[in-house]
Scaffold this motif. Sequence first.
Motif, PDB file in Angstrom:
ATOM      1  N   PRO A  59       5.680  16.019  15.544  1.00  0.00           N
ATOM      2  CA  PRO A  59       5.027  17.226  16.063  1.00  0.00           C
ATOM      3  C   PRO A  59       3.688  17.476  15.369  1.00  0.00           C
ATOM      4  CG  PRO A  59       7.309  17.677  15.453  1.00  0.00           C
ATOM      5  CD  PRO A  59       6.984  16.298  14.968  1.00  0.00           C
ATOM      6  N   GLY A  60       2.705  17.834  16.152  1.00  0.00           N
ATOM      7  CA  GLY A  60       1.392  18.158  15.605  1.00  0.00           C
ATOM      8  C   GLY A  60       0.490  16.972  15.384  1.00  0.00           C
ATOM      9  N   ILE A  61       1.014  15.782  15.541  1.00  0.00           N
ATOM     10  CA  ILE A  61       0.198  14.579  15.357  1.00  0.00           C
ATOM     11  C   ILE A  61      -0.400  14.191  16.693  1.00  0.00           C
ATOM     12  CG2 ILE A  61       0.187  12.154  14.653  1.00  0.00           C
ATOM     13  CD1 ILE A  61       0.684  14.256  12.366  1.00  0.00           C
ATOM     14  N   ARG A  62      -1.716  13.993  16.680  1.00  0.00           N
ATOM     15  CA  ARG A  62      -2.441  13.512  17.855  1.00  0.00           C
ATOM     16  C   ARG A  62      -3.165  12.239  17.425  1.00  0.00           C
ATOM     17  NH1 ARG A  62      -2.524  18.744  17.487  1.00  0.00           N
ATOM     18  NH2 ARG A  62      -4.547  18.832  16.439  1.00  0.00           N
ATOM     19  N   ALA A 119      -4.259  23.207  24.616  1.00  0.00           N
ATOM     20  CA  ALA A 119      -3.167  24.186  24.718  1.00  0.00           C
ATOM     21  C   ALA A 119      -2.034  23.642  25.581  1.00  0.00           C
ATOM     22  CB  ALA A 119      -3.690  25.503  25.281  1.00  0.00           C
ATOM     23  N   LYS A 120      -2.358  22.922  26.645  1.00  0.00           N
ATOM     24  CA  LYS A 120      -1.321  22.318  27.484  1.00  0.00           C
ATOM     25  C   LYS A 120      -0.533  21.264  26.713  1.00  0.00           C
ATOM     26  CE  LYS A 120      -3.270  23.145  32.037  1.00  0.00           C
ATOM     27  NZ  LYS A 120      -3.613  22.555  33.338  1.00  0.00           N
ATOM     28  N   ILE A 121      -1.233  20.486  25.918  1.00  0.00           N
ATOM     29  CA  ILE A 121      -0.562  19.456  25.107  1.00  0.00           C
ATOM     30  C   ILE A 121       0.374  20.116  24.099  1.00  0.00           C
ATOM     31  CG2 ILE A 121      -0.931  17.673  23.340  1.00  0.00           C
ATOM     32  CD1 ILE A 121      -3.575  17.005  24.879  1.00  0.00           C
ATOM     33  N   VAL A 122      -0.104  21.139  23.431  1.00  0.00           N
ATOM     34  CA  VAL A 122       0.714  21.852  22.445  1.00  0.00           C
ATOM     35  C   VAL A 122       1.914  22.494  23.134  1.00  0.00           C
ATOM     36  CG1 VAL A 122       0.725  23.801  20.820  1.00  0.00           C
ATOM     37  CG2 VAL A 122      -1.192  22.179  20.839  1.00  0.00           C
ATOM     38  N   ASP A 123       1.733  23.017  24.341  1.00  0.00           N
ATOM     39  CA  ASP A 123       2.840  23.617  25.085  1.00  0.00           C
ATOM     40  C   ASP A 123       3.887  22.560  25.466  1.00  0.00           C
ATOM     41  OD1 ASP A 123       4.104  25.922  26.450  1.00  0.00           O
ATOM     42  OD2 ASP A 123       3.676  24.723  28.250  1.00  0.00           O
ATOM     43  N   ILE A 124       3.441  21.394  25.883  1.00  0.00           N
ATOM     44  CA  ILE A 124       4.377  20.308  26.185  1.00  0.00           C
ATOM     45  C   ILE A 124       5.202  19.976  24.946  1.00  0.00           C
ATOM     46  CG2 ILE A 124       4.567  17.830  26.708  1.00  0.00           C
ATOM     47  CD1 ILE A 124       2.070  18.232  28.546  1.00  0.00           C
ATOM     48  N   ARG A 126       5.861  21.879  22.375  1.00  0.00           N
ATOM     49  CA  ARG A 126       6.761  22.993  22.095  1.00  0.00           C
ATOM     50  C   ARG A 126       7.990  22.937  22.997  1.00  0.00           C
ATOM     51  NH1 ARG A 126       8.161  26.988  24.720  1.00  0.00           N
ATOM     52  NH2 ARG A 126       6.490  26.850  26.261  1.00  0.00           N
ATOM     53  N   ARG A 127       7.786  22.656  24.282  1.00  0.00           N
ATOM     54  CA  ARG A 127       8.903  22.600  25.216  1.00  0.00           C
ATOM     55  C   ARG A 127       9.822  21.421  24.931  1.00  0.00           C
ATOM     56  NH1 ARG A 127       7.029  22.208  30.772  1.00  0.00           N
ATOM     57  NH2 ARG A 127       5.061  21.426  29.967  1.00  0.00           N
ATOM     58  N   VAL A 128       9.263  20.306  24.541  1.00  0.00           N
ATOM     59  CA  VAL A 128      10.088  19.147  24.172  1.00  0.00           C
ATOM     60  C   VAL A 128      10.943  19.488  22.952  1.00  0.00           C
ATOM     61  CG1 VAL A 128      10.029  16.804  23.237  1.00  0.00           C
ATOM     62  CG2 VAL A 128       8.588  17.393  25.194  1.00  0.00           C
ATOM     63  N   LEU A 129      10.314  20.078  21.941  1.00  0.00           N
ATOM     64  CA  LEU A 129      11.048  20.429  20.720  1.00  0.00           C
ATOM     65  C   LEU A 129      12.130  21.472  20.982  1.00  0.00           C
ATOM     66  CD1 LEU A 129       8.110  20.507  18.171  1.00  0.00           C
ATOM     67  CD2 LEU A 129       9.959  18.832  18.272  1.00  0.00           C
ATOM     68  N   ALA A 130      11.908  22.307  21.995  1.00  0.00           N
ATOM     69  CA  ALA A 130      12.901  23.327  22.349  1.00  0.00           C
ATOM     70  C   ALA A 130      14.029  22.768  23.193  1.00  0.00           C
ATOM     71  CB  ALA A 130      12.213  24.484  23.088  1.00  0.00           C
ATOM     72  N   GLY A 131      13.933  21.482  23.558  1.00  0.00           N
ATOM     73  CA  GLY A 131      14.997  20.837  24.311  1.00  0.00           C
ATOM     74  C   GLY A 131      14.893  20.955  25.819  1.00  0.00           C
ATOM     75  N   GLU A 132      13.752  21.417  26.308  1.00  0.00           N
ATOM     76  CA  GLU A 132      13.594  21.617  27.743  1.00  0.00           C
ATOM     77  C   GLU A 132      13.790  20.340  28.543  1.00  0.00           C
ATOM     78  OE1 GLU A 132      10.028  22.883  30.747  1.00  0.00           O
ATOM     79  OE2 GLU A 132      10.240  24.077  28.927  1.00  0.00           O
ATOM     80  N   PHE A 133      13.484  19.212  27.962  1.00  0.00           N
ATOM     81  CA  PHE A 133      13.569  17.953  28.706  1.00  0.00           C
ATOM     82  C   PHE A 133      14.797  17.130  28.315  1.00  0.00           C
ATOM     83  CE2 PHE A 133       9.089  19.171  28.431  1.00  0.00           C
ATOM     84  CZ  PHE A 133       8.757  19.181  29.777  1.00  0.00           C
ATOM     85  N   SER A 134      15.720  17.739  27.600  1.00  0.00           N
ATOM     86  CA  SER A 134      16.923  17.026  27.187  1.00  0.00           C
ATOM     87  C   SER A 134      17.764  16.619  28.381  1.00  0.00           C
ATOM     88  CB  SER A 134      17.770  17.917  26.262  1.00  0.00           C
ATOM     89  OG  SER A 134      17.064  18.218  25.095  1.00  0.00           O
ATOM     90  N   LYS A 135      18.434  15.496  28.231  1.00  0.00           N
ATOM     91  CA  LYS A 135      19.352  15.050  29.276  1.00  0.00           C
ATOM     92  C   LYS A 135      20.521  16.004  29.337  1.00  0.00           C
ATOM     93  CE  LYS A 135      18.168  10.218  28.895  1.00  0.00           C
ATOM     94  NZ  LYS A 135      18.618   8.870  28.568  1.00  0.00           N
ATOM     95  N   ARG A 136      20.961  16.274  30.524  1.00  0.00           N
ATOM     96  CA  ARG A 136      22.084  17.222  30.674  1.00  0.00           C
ATOM     97  C   ARG A 136      23.335  16.505  30.993  1.00  0.00           C
ATOM     98  NH1 ARG A 136      18.509  22.132  32.888  1.00  0.00           N
ATOM     99  NH2 ARG A 136      16.851  21.442  31.614  1.00  0.00           N
TER     100      ARG A 136
END
Length: 136
Positions: A59-62, A119-124, A126-136
């Motif tokens: 996270p935070g690395i570009r 900001a869009k990159i940082v939002d992506i 954040r959402r990944v780290l929050a588990g939004e894209f986790s397999k269900r």
Amino acid sequence: MLEGMAVSVIDCGTHSSDSCDFPDFAEAVATKMIAGEIDRGILVCGSGVGVSVAANKFPGIRASLCHDTYSARQGVEHDDMNVLCIGARVIGPEVAFEIVRAFLNARYSPAPRHAARLAKIVDIERRVLAGEFSKR
């Protein structure tokens, strides 16, 4: 060269010519950045691709692979790139030095379009780290 530019250097290795694993060095640099010990990093492997892939997992690395001065400068100015990746088997030392200078001398210029994209990159992230894209 870096010390000649009055850049503080923290060498994360490698310190031998033995075969080694590039993810270890990407992790060493990324963790120093996350801890706030350094602002920018430079990673080198054979092609530059492996260290780029590994560093971007943090996270935070570009991190970006750059083999020309334009990409190194523009990556910082437009995308706030904070880790430069170079392929030692792709470019020679003098070109590498020029690219490093371009990277270190560049500054992020948050023009509205650049800031919106970042900001869009940082939002992506954040959402990944929050588990939004986790397999269900």
